[in-house]
Design an enzyme around this catalytic site. Structure first.
Site, short mmCIF file in Angstrom:
data_model
loop_
_atom_site.label_atom_id
_atom_site.label_comp_id
_atom_site.label_asym_id
_atom_site.label_seq_id
_atom_site.Cartn_x
_atom_site.Cartn_y
_atom_site.Cartn_z
N CYS A 1 0.82 -1.23 0.00
CA CYS A 1 0.00 0.00 0.00
C CYS A 1 0.85 1.27 0.00
O CYS A 1 0.38 2.33 -0.42
CB CYS A 1 -0.92 0.00 1.22
SG CYS A 1 -1.95 -1.46 1.28
N HIS B 1 -3.91 7.00 1.11
CA HIS B 1 -4.08 5.68 0.53
C HIS B 1 -5.50 5.23 0.89
O HIS B 1 -5.91 5.34 2.05
CB HIS B 1 -3.04 4.71 1.10
CG HIS B 1 -3.43 3.28 0.94
ND1 HIS B 1 -3.78 2.75 -0.28
CD2 HIS B 1 -3.56 2.27 1.84
CE1 HIS B 1 -4.10 1.48 -0.13
NE2 HIS B 1 -3.97 1.17 1.15
N ASN C 1 -10.05 -0.90 -2.26
CA ASN C 1 -8.63 -0.62 -1.95
C ASN C 1 -7.80 -1.19 -3.10
O ASN C 1 -7.76 -2.40 -3.31
CB ASN C 1 -8.30 -1.29 -0.62
CG ASN C 1 -6.85 -1.12 -0.19
OD1 ASN C 1 -5.98 -0.87 -1.02
ND2 ASN C 1 -6.59 -1.28 1.09
N1 COA Z 1 -19.21 -10.07 5.38
C1 COA Z 1 -19.91 -10.40 6.47
N2 COA Z 1 -19.33 -10.75 7.64
C2 COA Z 1 -18.00 -10.73 7.70
C3 COA Z 1 -17.21 -10.40 6.59
C4 COA Z 1 -17.85 -10.07 5.38
N3 COA Z 1 -17.21 -9.72 4.26
N4 COA Z 1 -15.91 -10.48 6.93
C5 COA Z 1 -15.86 -10.85 8.22
N5 COA Z 1 -17.14 -11.00 8.69
C6 COA Z 1 -17.57 -11.38 10.03
C7 COA Z 1 -16.53 -12.14 10.79
O1 COA Z 1 -16.53 -13.50 10.44
C8 COA Z 1 -16.97 -11.90 12.20
O2 COA Z 1 -18.02 -12.76 12.50
P1 COA Z 1 -18.19 -13.40 13.98
O3 COA Z 1 -18.35 -12.23 14.89
O4 COA Z 1 -19.40 -14.26 13.83
O5 COA Z 1 -16.93 -14.16 14.21
C9 COA Z 1 -17.53 -10.46 12.18
O6 COA Z 1 -17.80 -10.19 10.79
C10 COA Z 1 -16.57 -9.44 12.71
O7 COA Z 1 -15.27 -9.73 12.18
P2 COA Z 1 -14.05 -8.84 12.48
O8 COA Z 1 -12.89 -9.34 11.69
O9 COA Z 1 -13.90 -8.68 13.95
O10 COA Z 1 -14.57 -7.48 11.85
P3 COA Z 1 -13.99 -6.05 12.00
O11 COA Z 1 -14.98 -5.21 12.71
O12 COA Z 1 -12.60 -6.03 12.48
O13 COA Z 1 -14.00 -5.60 10.48
C11 COA Z 1 -12.41 -5.24 8.76
C12 COA Z 1 -13.16 -6.26 9.56
C13 COA Z 1 -11.46 -5.97 7.85
C14 COA Z 1 -13.41 -4.46 7.90
C15 COA Z 1 -11.68 -4.26 9.71
O14 COA Z 1 -10.92 -4.96 10.65
C16 COA Z 1 -10.81 -3.32 8.97
O15 COA Z 1 -11.30 -2.45 8.29
N6 COA Z 1 -9.49 -3.43 9.14
C17 COA Z 1 -8.53 -2.65 8.38
C18 COA Z 1 -8.41 -3.29 7.06
C19 COA Z 1 -7.67 -2.46 6.07
O16 COA Z 1 -7.84 -1.27 6.00
N7 COA Z 1 -6.86 -3.12 5.27
C20 COA Z 1 -6.14 -2.50 4.26
C21 COA Z 1 -4.90 -1.97 4.83
S1 COA Z 1 -3.93 -1.29 3.62
#
Ligand code: COA
Length: 351
Positions: A115, A278, A308
């Protein structure tokens, strides 16, 4: 002598994939994706017809044209991507071939900074221009993520975030005092290298990871560990991400590295005319915007349309903002990125 952006362009594939489209393949919802990431749709390139290099070439042609030069005048190519066409050689030489850059002194460099790739590339180009080594540097950030994502439920947290696209700039020297790259700041910390990564296929042979877990053959067996049948059978050939760690680290590092650039140049957040982060996640960008107390009109967000696009996200967003007249001559443009590695960085440019 400073480095100016002489031309900018971007290209995104025509094929639009909405959040609802993804529900055909995995257990997800439009609401979940929008709420957590702000993403509404993304673009996927056409298999067999497009590649990371071909997307990059389309963006590069626009940037070259806008710089008022011919492809053969490019003396150095920097290609930033995490989704290269081949494991090797890199996309830099493929782009060189595609653009017909035949100049004997031309050179191509590939960088793997995910990134932050565009900001790293900008910094590298700036040093080469300032040293007088090159006069026309083509910097491209391009990704074709759609080929490497896991479309099963297991991969959903990662897959919904990423999209394909490319952005490019042509960098040239300028002797105008009030124009060009004022500073770049680069950082990395490998502590969490595997927390946002695609580790297979690779040459690690289980090192760092535990041989058992990855089903490697007996270590005394020659070869055959770059990609194993177990990796294929167990669906281990796609990216993984510890989302919350990435989020928590990003919202600290973004403001920190922007402040570092402002301090180095004696400027303040009020001096920023336009901030192009980004496009990692809309929630991350909004958090950073609040921390910096920037009004909406100074922040560029287009993750809603493209997801992204990793190394391509900053040049795509910057190119769109420029086309929309949001970036004008004399503006102070602030770029910042954070991602896999972890690597992060910032740049301040007087347009
Ligand atoms: N659709 C529906 N449910 C989903 C899912 C999707 N695409 N992806 C994950 N889940 C579920 C998980 O399985 C979990 O279920 P559970 O509670 O039954 O176990 C629940 O949603 C929460 O998962 P979690 O990973 O804790 O979610 P989160 O609130 O952390 O959100 C991200 C996930 C990835 C959106 C978040 O962590 C994030 O934005 N992180 C930064 C990512 C980023 O910016 N990456 C690029 C960097 S350059």
């Amino acid at each position: 002598m400073k480095t100016k952006i002489a031309g900018i362009g971007h290209y995104v594939p025509e094929n639009i994939v909405t959040n609802d489209d993804l529900t055909q393949f995995m257990d997800t919802t439009d609401e979940w994706i929008r709420e957590r990431t702000g993403i509404e749709e993304r673009r996927y390139a056409t298999k067999h017809k497009e590649s990371t290099t071909s997307l990059g070439a389309k963006a590069a042609k626009i940037a070259i044209d806008r710089a008022g030069i011919k492809p053969e005048e490019v003396d150095f190519i920097i290609f930033a991507t995490l989704s290269p066409d081949y494991y090797f050689p890199g996309c830099g030489v493929l782009l060189q071939r595609e653009l017909g850059i035949t100049k004997s002194e031309a050179a191509a460099l590939d960088i793997r900074n995910q990134c932050s790739g565009f900001v790293y590339g900008l910094s590298i180009a700036d040093q080469f221009i300032k040293s007088g080594m090159y006069k026309n540097i083509l910097l491209v950030g391009a990704e074709m993520h759609s080929m490497g994502l896991d479309f099963s439920d297991e991969g959903r947290a990662v897959t919904v975030i990423f999209g394909d696209g490319a952005g490019a700039v042509v960098l040239q020297p300028t002797d105008k005092e009030d124009q060009g790259i004022l500073t770049t700041c680069l950082h990395s910390d490998g502590t969490h290298a595997e927390e946002l990564a695609m580790i297979n296929p690779g040459s690690h042979g289980g090192y760092h990871l535990g041989v058992e877990k990855f089903g490697y053959p007996d270590p005394s067996t020659p070869g055959g560990v770059f990609v194993t049948q177990k990796m294929v059978d167990d669906n281990m050939l796609s990216p993984n991400m510890t989302g919350q760690l990435v989020f928590k680290t990003a919202v600290v590092k973004f403001p920190e590295v922007i402040k570092e650039a402002l301090d180095k140049t004696g400027l303040t957040t009020e001096d920023i005319d336009i901030f192009v982060p980004h496009q990692a996640n809309l929630r991350i960008s909004q958090f950073v915007q609040r921390t910096l107390k920037l009004p909406d009109e100074k922040v560029v967000n287009n993750i809603q349309k493209y997801g992204n696009t990793t190394a391509a996200s900053i040049p795509i967003a910057m190119s769109e903002a420029w086309e929309q007249g949001r970036i004008k001559e004399g503006n102070l443009v602030c770029l910042a990125a954070f991602g896999s590695g972890f690597t992060w960085g910032s740049a301040l440019i007087r347009w």
